[in-house]
Design an enzyme around this catalytic site. Structure first.
Site, PDB file in Angstrom:
ATOM      1  N   GLN A  81       7.130   2.560  -2.752  1.00  0.00           N
ATOM      2  CA  GLN A  81       6.179   2.106  -1.853  1.00  0.00           C
ATOM      3  C   GLN A  81       6.522   2.105  -0.315  1.00  0.00           C
ATOM      4  O   GLN A  81       5.706   2.117   0.465  1.00  0.00           O
ATOM      5  CB  GLN A  81       5.715   0.651  -2.339  1.00  0.00           C
ATOM      6  CG  GLN A  81       4.695   0.007  -1.620  1.00  0.00           C
ATOM      7  CD  GLN A  81       3.331   0.835  -1.647  1.00  0.00           C
ATOM      8  OE1 GLN A  81       2.991   1.531  -2.598  1.00  0.00           O
ATOM      9  NE2 GLN A  81       2.410   0.682  -0.683  1.00  0.00           N
ATOM     10  N   GLU A  82       7.847   1.723  -0.031  1.00  0.00           N
ATOM     11  CA  GLU A  82       8.507   1.681   1.192  1.00  0.00           C
ATOM     12  C   GLU A  82       8.434   3.041   1.879  1.00  0.00           C
ATOM     13  O   GLU A  82       7.814   3.234   2.956  1.00  0.00           O
ATOM     14  CB  GLU A  82       9.604   1.128   1.100  1.00  0.00           C
ATOM     15  CG  GLU A  82       9.782  -0.339   0.900  1.00  0.00           C
ATOM     16  CD  GLU A  82       9.400  -1.198   2.168  1.00  0.00           C
ATOM     17  OE1 GLU A  82       9.021  -0.699   2.878  1.00  0.00           O
ATOM     18  OE2 GLU A  82       9.231  -2.196   1.910  1.00  0.00           O
TER      19      GLU A  82
END
Length: 670
Positions: free
Chosen positions: A519-520
């Protein structure tokens, strides 16, 4: 020496010389390529500085380069307002079929629209392939209505939808709205709706632009309302002025952003009750309820009750549903979802919560409610996103890795390898032009042909990206497939030799680390956010320095944070500190990683609730989406790494106030 031997010797020398010439040519070509690469990178810097003279000088040096269309875009884009149509069209012809041709045409259409050059606009519009620019759509709808190509009423409906969806005060839809207002086909209510949405989202300039289409004098009042709404509402003359009810509505909306209770007092005043319509009052109470719900206040549902659901905006209804689920008031959840627009109501989020509401209410009877809830869960259950996974579990289905799609054929792989747009994107990213390459890639898979690439081509394109270790393009492309679920593409495991041992060494679940990294950064080692977070785990500089000190990295330097192993070392250490501070709660630690531990601590105060209810009530949209995605990612990765069925629900747990028996808060945690 015989004649035959002489011929063979001569032929051998010709082969040797041909080889020498080919080697020399290859060396020259490589040198030329290196030179044109350097010129291309110089052009990028010149484009950033808007140095048109240098761009013109460098362009001939990249002729024949695979990325010449990009270079031509850089050279032509700053000159669109001054170049002749003949020159622009010549450039477009030379860039034909590429993303940069369509990007330049899009930019030119906006210039033509703003200049009211409708002849050239209408000549170019049919060649615009992306058709994804709201301003261009609005200009086109206005012209179609004026020429009688479509009914003006139908054009007004589409212009209104595009205008309300725009976030900024741009020319295209405002111009079309003004034209259709003048003809009477767009109603004044659309203007006030635009102004309300803008004021509610802290965009007073957008609200002023909208109001100015009706009355320049009232638009001038918008600065006063935006700056001090309470003072505007307190002025005695405001209540007796004609035509102020719309401005009063905007002022109360503005006040609600900072003080929902004060806005509620204003909305309850007799002078406003008599002046405002039922629709305006309902909208105001929707905003007040939303702002109160975002502050996690117990009064939110009472505020919502002062208005009518059918007259509220979708965003207000979403927050009414969240406030209802937070307090277990399932009737409010059911009613809010029922009043949503069809598109929002059918989103997996609200299908899931409708099912939960049906289960909670048990109406008309427990058996019928159970059957209805099951049908709703069935409609969204799939090994995909957060609510699709929760629906699977509600049906008693464990979360496992779905079967891989049929293997790609050599022909399918070769087609992706030879696709011109994908090849240009790969070359761009290899040269460090990641943003430019990603845009060309996205255009190629999604917009070059109407509807985008078919499923098998998407899988082949994703495979190409995976093989080049462009993990963001691999994941994003594979996620476009409507039916096939290739988890090897969607949830890859790069850097496994660094991530898994490090996670296990400090007591972290490797699946949680992978879920967060995906996600990052989408596994881009040199990723950098707009606020300065860096690397795979997107660590902020101050956080990196604090964590380095805590784990004994005495020689840490800020520049090391983009080093893969250092980033993983520091990122996982910080995540473990956060997880320990939040008693092992995965959703609380994920929220802390994204928005800071102080906010995560504040958001947990209140009733103890299931983790999915808590996550859905996170006030920040970015963090709410982040937590849900990280936890869904984690569940998928756990299924892949362990080969065993998994539970998202178990990872969510329950969230509530910090137990008295817990260790002291780690006040140092940044």
């Amino acid at each position: 020496m015989t004649q035959g031997i002489q011929k063979r010797i001569a032929a051998g020398w010709r082969l040797i010389m041909a080889g020498v010439i080919l080697q020399a040519s290859a060396a020259c070509a490589q040198t030329a390529s290196i030179g044109s690469d350097a010129s291309l990178l110089e052009m990028r810097e010149a484009y950033r500085r808007n140095n048109t003279a240098q761009l013109a000088t460098l362009l001939p040096q990249v002729r024949g380069h695979a990325l010449e269309p990009l270079a031509m875009y850089w050279e032509m884009r700053p000159r669109l307002e001054t170049a002749s149509p003949f020159e622009i069209r010549a450039a477009l012809d030379r860039m034909a079929g590429t993303y940069w041709e369509d990007r330049l045409r899009n930019d030119w259409l906006l210039v033509l629209g703003k200049a009211r050059n409708w002849a050239d606009f209408e000549a170019e519009l049919p060649k615009f392939r992306m058709q994804d620019d709201r301003q261009v759509r609005c200009y086109a709808l206005m012209l179609d209505a004026a020429a009688g190509r479509i009914e003006a009423e139908a054009a007004a409906i589409q212009v209104q939808a595009n205008w309300l969806a725009q976030r900024e005060a741009e020319d295209g839809c405002a111009t079309a709205a003004q034209s259709l207002l003048a003809s009477g086909h767009l109603k004044a209510e659309a203007v006030w709706q635009r102004a309300r949405l803008a004021m509610d989202s802290n965009r007073p300039r957008v609200a002023s632009q909208a109001v100015a289409l009706l009355d320049a004098e009232r638009a001038a009042t918008m600065d006063q309302i935006a700056g001090d709404p309470a003072k505007y509402l307190d002025e005695k003359i405001t209540a007796i002025r004609p035509r102020t009810k719309e401005l009063v509505t905007l002022a109360i909306i503005r006040l609600a952003a900072s003080d929902p209770a004060a806005a509620a007092v204003e909305a309850d005043h007799v002078r406003w009750k008599t002046q405002l319509t039922k629709e305006e009052r309902s909208w105001i109470w929707g905003v007040i309820g939303k702002r109160s719900a975002q502050k996690l206040q117990a009064e939110a549902l009472a505020y919502f009750a002062n208005g009518e659901d059918a007259l509220m905006h979708d965003e207000h209804l979403a927050w009414k549903a969240r406030a209802g689920m937070r307090t277990g008031a399932w009737g409010h959840v059911r009613d809010a979802v029922a009043a949503m627009s069809e598109s929002q109501r059918n989103d997996p989020t609200w299908v899931y919560w409708k099912a939960r509401a049906v289960q909670g209410l048990k109406l008309p009877d427990p058996q019928a409610a159970a059957a209805q809830a099951q049908a709703l869960y069935e409609s969204i259950a799939a090994p995909r996103g957060f609510y699709e996974l929760l629906a699977m579990e509600a049906l008693g289905r464990p979360i496992t890795v779905p079967p891989a799609p049929e293997a790609l054929t050599p022909a399918e792989l070769a087609a992706a390898q030879s696709n011109p747009g994908l090849r240009r994107a790969l070359i761009a990213m290899k040269l460090g032009l990641r943003s430019e390459g990603a845009r060309e890639w996205n255009y190629t898979v999604g917009l070059h042909t109407p509807g985008g690439m078919p499923e098998r081509e998407l899988l082949a394109a994703a495979d190409l990206a995976c093989r080049h270790e462009l993990w963001d393009r691999c994941i994003n492309t594979s996620e476009r497939t409507p039916q096939a679920l290739d988890h090897a593409q969607r949830f890859p495991l790069p850097h496994r030799e660094a991530v898994v041992p490090r996670a296990r060494e400090i007591g972290l679940d490797p699946a949680y680390v992978y879920g967060l990294i995906r996600q990052e950064s989408r596994f881009i080692t040199d990723a950098r956010s707009g606020v300065g977070a860096s690397g795979l785990m997107q660590v902020m500089p101050a956080t990196a320095r604090w964590t380095a000190r805590k784990i004994g990295l005495t020689d840490f330097r800020p520049g090391q944070i983009n080093d893969r192993d250092t980033n993983i070392l520091i990122g996982t250490a910080y995540l473990k500190f956060a997880l320990d501070d939040f008693e092992g709660s995965l959703p609380l630690a994920a929220a802390a990683y994204n928005a800071g531990p102080g906010r995560s601590r504040a958001w947990r105060n209140g009733p103890t609730m299931p983790g999915e209810v808590w996550a859905e009530n996170i006030p920040f949209e970015e963090t709410r989406d982040y937590v849900k995605r990280v936890l869904a990612n984690t569940t998928h990765y756990a299924a892949i790494i362990t080969g065993q069925p998994q539970s998202l629900r178990a990872r969510l747990g329950t969230v509530g106030p910090r137990p008295i028996t817990s260790q002291a808060i780690n006040a140092e945690l940044p």
